[in-house]
Motif scaffolding. Structure first.
Motif, mmCIF file in Angstrom:
data_model
loop_
_atom_site.group_PDB
_atom_site.id
_atom_site.type_symbol
_atom_site.label_atom_id
_atom_site.label_comp_id
_atom_site.label_asym_id
_atom_site.label_seq_id
_atom_site.Cartn_x
_atom_site.Cartn_y
_atom_site.Cartn_z
ATOM 1 N N LEU A 18 -8.201 -18.657 -19.712
ATOM 2 C CA LEU A 18 -7.215 -18.476 -20.778
ATOM 3 C C LEU A 18 -6.131 -19.527 -20.584
ATOM 4 C CD1 LEU A 18 -5.895 -17.083 -23.168
ATOM 5 C CD2 LEU A 18 -4.928 -15.398 -21.589
ATOM 6 N N VAL A 20 -2.662 -21.093 -21.849
ATOM 7 C CA VAL A 20 -1.463 -20.747 -22.611
ATOM 8 C C VAL A 20 -0.562 -21.976 -22.634
ATOM 9 C CG1 VAL A 20 0.370 -19.072 -22.950
ATOM 10 C CG2 VAL A 20 -1.699 -18.393 -21.716
ATOM 11 N N ARG A 27 -2.890 -28.539 -25.919
ATOM 12 C CA ARG A 27 -3.736 -27.342 -25.864
ATOM 13 C C ARG A 27 -5.160 -27.652 -26.313
ATOM 14 N NH1 ARG A 27 -0.815 -24.443 -28.855
ATOM 15 N NH2 ARG A 27 -2.000 -24.470 -30.812
ATOM 16 N N THR A 43 -7.423 -19.639 -25.929
ATOM 17 C CA THR A 43 -6.107 -20.255 -25.917
ATOM 18 C C THR A 43 -5.068 -19.326 -26.534
ATOM 19 O OG1 THR A 43 -6.374 -21.353 -28.069
ATOM 20 C CG2 THR A 43 -7.103 -22.571 -26.103
ATOM 21 N N ALA A 44 -3.816 -19.598 -26.182
ATOM 22 C CA ALA A 44 -2.673 -18.911 -26.774
ATOM 23 C C ALA A 44 -1.538 -19.931 -26.874
ATOM 24 C CB ALA A 44 -2.252 -17.716 -25.938
ATOM 25 N N GLY A 50 -0.120 -14.995 -25.177
ATOM 26 C CA GLY A 50 -0.893 -15.119 -23.947
ATOM 27 C C GLY A 50 -1.065 -13.785 -23.252
ATOM 28 N N MET A 62 -6.176 -18.008 -15.407
ATOM 29 C CA MET A 62 -5.211 -18.384 -16.436
ATOM 30 C C MET A 62 -4.539 -19.699 -16.081
ATOM 31 S SD MET A 62 -3.379 -14.801 -17.589
ATOM 32 C CE MET A 62 -2.439 -15.594 -18.927
ATOM 33 N N ILE A 64 -1.178 -21.577 -17.262
ATOM 34 C CA ILE A 64 0.041 -21.210 -17.977
ATOM 35 C C ILE A 64 1.067 -22.325 -17.884
ATOM 36 C CG2 ILE A 64 1.913 -19.538 -18.150
ATOM 37 C CD1 ILE A 64 0.141 -17.484 -16.793
#
Length: 256
Positions: A18, A20, A27, A43-44, A50, A62, A64
């Protein structure tokens, strides 16, 4: 009659990531690059999104960014750590001490400084996955990726699976830690660090040695990673157990 050809076992799924990151260009470029290496990537675009996608998708790792809208990366890391011990890599555009230390203190396992080479990012991802769980077995080489060495061995248990120093007990079979009989939840990285200390109580462990054995870094990495994880470990098992040996590193000491 021709004998049937035995089918090969299916390859384990690649760990799901993931990402973020609020910058759309970064991104999308990072997502496409990681997918070329075989990683499924969700993705966030902000911290709250996220957190929602972490809870919905339960990724294996993750990535971040520190600077995020709605909920910054440090806050997101802290919220995730309340619910999971999955590996977390922080991304910082500046790499300044305040960003790095804040992210590590919030519970991140490691960090990378932007801009980064995708091969470096993938190497960091593989390293943290190798030391945090069985998903590591599925991390296969990516495109144009040089073959790496075998991961550093973890601390090997002694004759007994139970290591006891004062009221600190580490069960190396069950991978459980207790202090005065009470369970102590540790992240995989914190547990590996404690295993190194309890394998040789009283012996001074240099930072570079710990970086090699716990983080699997064969290059000179930032020793702040070690320092912050030692601080986190002290907070969980007792501040007086791990002693700083100025100019050298740390050692586990008896407090009684």
């Amino acid at each position: 009659m021709t004998a049937p050809v035995p089918s090969l076992p299916a390859a384990p799924p690649m760990p799901r990531i993931l990402l973020v990151e609020d910058d759309e260009v970064i991104r999308e470029a990072t997502q496409m690059a990681l997918e070329r290496y075989g990683f499924p990537v969700d993705t966030a675009a902000d911290g709250l999104q996220g957190l929602e996608r972490f809870r919905a998708r339960r990724p294996d790792l993750m990535l971040i960014d520190v600077m995020l809208p709605m909920l910054d990366g440090v806050g997101l890391c802290r919220r995730v750590r309340e619910e999971s011990s999955l590996p977390i890599l922080m991304m910082s555009a500046r790499g300044e001490a305040v960003d790095v230390v804040s992210g590590l203190e919030a519970g991140a396992d490691d960090y990378v400084v932007k801009p980064f080479e995708i091969a470096v990012l993938v190497a960091r991802i593989r390293t943290v996955l190798r030391r945090t769980g069985p998903a590591a077995a599925s991390v296969a080489p990516g495109p144009s990726d040089a073959a790496g060495g075998a991961p550093a061995d973890a601390a090997q248990p002694g004759p007994s699976a139970l290591r006891v120093i004062d009221d600190l007990a580490v069960d190396t079979d069950a991978m459980e830690v207790t202090v005065a009989g009470e369970p102590v939840p540790l992240t995989p990285t914190e547990l590996r660090l404690l295993l190194e200390f309890t394998a040789a109580p009283g012996v001074v462990m240099e930072r570079q040695t710990l970086l090699s054995r716990v983080w699997d870094y064969s290059w000179d990495a930032d020793s702040r990673v070690v320092d912050v994880h030692v601080q986190r470990l002290r907070a969980k098992i007792g501040a007086g157990r791990i002693e700083t040996v100025r100019g050298f590193g740390y050692r586990l000491r008896r407090i009684r």
